[in-house]
Write a protein that holds these residues in place. Sequence first.
Motif, PDB file in Angstrom:
ATOM      1  N   TRP A 117      83.807   8.078  55.687  1.00  0.00           N
ATOM      2  CA  TRP A 117      84.849   8.050  54.428  1.00  0.00           C
ATOM      3  C   TRP A 117      86.334   7.548  54.798  1.00  0.00           C
ATOM      4  O   TRP A 117      87.293   7.598  53.735  1.00  0.00           O
ATOM      5  CB  TRP A 117      84.701   9.021  53.395  1.00  0.00           C
ATOM      6  CG  TRP A 117      83.227   9.210  53.072  1.00  0.00           C
ATOM      7  CD1 TRP A 117      82.196  10.351  53.340  1.00  0.00           C
ATOM      8  CD2 TRP A 117      82.493   8.309  52.247  1.00  0.00           C
ATOM      9  NE1 TRP A 117      81.141  10.166  52.843  1.00  0.00           N
ATOM     10  CE2 TRP A 117      81.142   9.142  52.048  1.00  0.00           C
ATOM     11  CE3 TRP A 117      82.711   7.158  51.334  1.00  0.00           C
ATOM     12  CZ2 TRP A 117      80.065   8.538  51.350  1.00  0.00           C
ATOM     13  CZ3 TRP A 117      81.814   6.965  50.762  1.00  0.00           C
ATOM     14  CH2 TRP A 117      80.428   7.457  50.600  1.00  0.00           C
ATOM     15  N   ARG A 148      89.473   6.692  46.374  1.00  0.00           N
ATOM     16  CA  ARG A 148      90.983   6.706  46.212  1.00  0.00           C
ATOM     17  C   ARG A 148      91.264   7.098  44.786  1.00  0.00           C
ATOM     18  O   ARG A 148      92.051   7.935  44.603  1.00  0.00           O
ATOM     19  CB  ARG A 148      91.473   5.467  46.627  1.00  0.00           C
ATOM     20  CG  ARG A 148      91.542   5.081  48.077  1.00  0.00           C
ATOM     21  CD  ARG A 148      92.466   4.275  48.613  1.00  0.00           C
ATOM     22  NE  ARG A 148      92.299   2.850  47.881  1.00  0.00           N
ATOM     23  CZ  ARG A 148      91.707   1.867  48.351  1.00  0.00           C
ATOM     24  NH1 ARG A 148      90.861   1.811  49.608  1.00  0.00           N
ATOM     25  NH2 ARG A 148      91.585   0.701  47.914  1.00  0.00           N
ATOM     26  N   ALA A 178      87.627  15.629  47.612  1.00  0.00           N
ATOM     27  CA  ALA A 178      87.026  14.762  48.649  1.00  0.00           C
ATOM     28  C   ALA A 178      85.311  15.390  48.853  1.00  0.00           C
ATOM     29  O   ALA A 178      84.643  14.506  48.767  1.00  0.00           O
ATOM     30  CB  ALA A 178      87.830  14.431  49.748  1.00  0.00           C
ATOM     31  N   CYS A 226      88.515  16.747  56.371  1.00  0.00           N
ATOM     32  CA  CYS A 226      87.280  17.531  55.311  1.00  0.00           C
ATOM     33  C   CYS A 226      86.078  17.364  56.311  1.00  0.00           C
ATOM     34  O   CYS A 226      85.706  16.719  56.985  1.00  0.00           O
ATOM     35  CB  CYS A 226      86.923  16.784  54.406  1.00  0.00           C
ATOM     36  SG  CYS A 226      88.349  16.117  53.179  1.00  0.00           S
ATOM     37  N   LEU A 274      88.593   9.459  56.076  1.00  0.00           N
ATOM     38  CA  LEU A 274      89.653  10.432  55.608  1.00  0.00           C
ATOM     39  C   LEU A 274      89.788  11.309  56.652  1.00  0.00           C
ATOM     40  O   LEU A 274      90.497  12.393  56.653  1.00  0.00           O
ATOM     41  CB  LEU A 274      88.597  11.521  54.793  1.00  0.00           C
ATOM     42  CG  LEU A 274      87.949  11.047  53.392  1.00  0.00           C
ATOM     43  CD1 LEU A 274      87.231  11.890  52.723  1.00  0.00           C
ATOM     44  CD2 LEU A 274      89.304  10.611  52.591  1.00  0.00           C
ATOM     45  N   PRO A 330      89.715   4.941  52.567  1.00  0.00           N
ATOM     46  CA  PRO A 330      88.556   5.312  51.842  1.00  0.00           C
ATOM     47  C   PRO A 330      88.304   4.216  50.856  1.00  0.00           C
ATOM     48  O   PRO A 330      89.249   3.455  50.375  1.00  0.00           O
ATOM     49  CB  PRO A 330      89.104   6.653  50.871  1.00  0.00           C
ATOM     50  CG  PRO A 330      90.033   7.221  51.693  1.00  0.00           C
ATOM     51  CD  PRO A 330      91.029   5.996  52.444  1.00  0.00           C
ATOM     52  N   GLN A 364      91.186  17.872  49.254  1.00  0.00           N
ATOM     53  CA  GLN A 364      90.157  18.105  50.298  1.00  0.00           C
ATOM     54  C   GLN A 364      88.961  18.505  49.360  1.00  0.00           C
ATOM     55  O   GLN A 364      87.725  18.129  49.678  1.00  0.00           O
ATOM     56  CB  GLN A 364      90.595  19.124  51.465  1.00  0.00           C
ATOM     57  CG  GLN A 364      91.963  18.627  52.476  1.00  0.00           C
ATOM     58  CD  GLN A 364      92.206  19.812  52.971  1.00  0.00           C
ATOM     59  OE1 GLN A 364      92.855  20.713  52.672  1.00  0.00           O
ATOM     60  NE2 GLN A 364      92.051  19.828  54.282  1.00  0.00           N
ATOM     61  N   THR A 367      85.366  12.635  57.758  1.00  0.00           N
ATOM     62  CA  THR A 367      86.287  11.847  58.495  1.00  0.00           C
ATOM     63  C   THR A 367      85.792  10.229  58.740  1.00  0.00           C
ATOM     64  O   THR A 367      86.520   9.438  58.390  1.00  0.00           O
ATOM     65  CB  THR A 367      86.719  12.547  59.629  1.00  0.00           C
ATOM     66  OG1 THR A 367      87.470  13.624  59.576  1.00  0.00           O
ATOM     67  CG2 THR A 367      87.781  11.431  60.394  1.00  0.00           C
ATOM     68  N   LEU A 424      93.020  13.372  55.821  1.00  0.00           N
ATOM     69  CA  LEU A 424      92.919  14.394  54.819  1.00  0.00           C
ATOM     70  C   LEU A 424      92.156  15.559  55.362  1.00  0.00           C
ATOM     71  O   LEU A 424      92.360  16.878  54.785  1.00  0.00           O
ATOM     72  CB  LEU A 424      92.048  13.836  53.457  1.00  0.00           C
ATOM     73  CG  LEU A 424      92.094  14.745  52.193  1.00  0.00           C
ATOM     74  CD1 LEU A 424      93.386  15.005  51.942  1.00  0.00           C
ATOM     75  CD2 LEU A 424      91.260  14.056  51.256  1.00  0.00           C
TER      76      LEU A 424
END
Length: 345
Positions: free
Chosen positions: A205, A40, A241, A212, A207, A35, A238, A202, A210
């Motif tokens: 970004w 971050r 974000a 999301c 992610l 990210p 999550q 995803t 993570l």
Amino acid sequence: MPEESVDHLRLRHHGDVDAMPGMLDFAVNVQGSAPPPWLRERLAARLDALGRYPSAAEDAAARIAVAARHGRDPDEVLLLAGAAEGFAMLPKLASRSAAVVHPSFTEPELALREAGVPVHRVLLAPPYRLESAVVLDDADLVVLGNPTNPTSVLHPAAAIHALRRPGRIVVVDEAFTDAIVGEPESLASLRAPDVLVLRSLTKTWALAGLRCGYFLGAPEVLARLNHGRAHWPLGTLQLEAIVATAEPGAVDEAQRRAAVIAVERASMIDRLTEAGIAVHTPAHGPFLLLRVTDGELLRKHLAAQGIAVRRADTFPGLGSDHLRVAVRGSAEVDRLIMAIRTAGL
């Protein structure tokens, strides 16, 4: 299509399997390896909160942020641990007969088939236009991507509206829409009882680790999807974000990045075409569908050169001579073109 003719392992194949650590990655559509620094920092600032459970207020704040981003009400937002969780929820809609428009992302079909839902594949031939789709009248659930992975086709909103019928729900996977300048043809702001829109954080970004995303739709439909779900389905990071990337500054940043992708995509199409590679156009997403001779051999040759591309024969309607490549910058494309030219195919 008869159940016995469907290979579930092929439906579960995704680009991350094609990209081993250390390879130049054209196989996965995530933009960047991590990210951006500001995101971050936002996530790191929440680490001290990991000792307590996520609260209802934090969940509400994330839904409020997403709702504001799309001009909807918070009860029209269902937060997800990645778009893949949203696809896994589709069987809760208790469809009697589902139609999945292909070539496209295969997780929705897999989730429905594994739940025993009859699935009809709507196979689009080149140029993969939705206007040519033949969807059975008895399909009470239709799933499609826009822009579509892996063809990079952007369907007109009017063509999606044409799929709507009484008693039918249309699910639109808009995982890559924020990578298009202006998000044209998006239905994210449409308030309708029969349309569900799925968004992922995803790709833009970075992610993927993570998980999301979120559904946008009518509250009563989202309640059916949410029924029986585990408590605390999303963690603190999550939720943070989701809030952070829904803020106006982040949306503006995504649009600036989309403008860069558009320039890189156009350049990449020209260079691949000059190298003798057939590229499906027009292309609108952050990836391109290629057609080559001896695609499997080329993919293995590129892998031996440390370059990962996504095999596309696991997408219904495509064959072994199809490959998908993520849009990348000029230096990465230099390596890809050089490796293609040494293949001797």
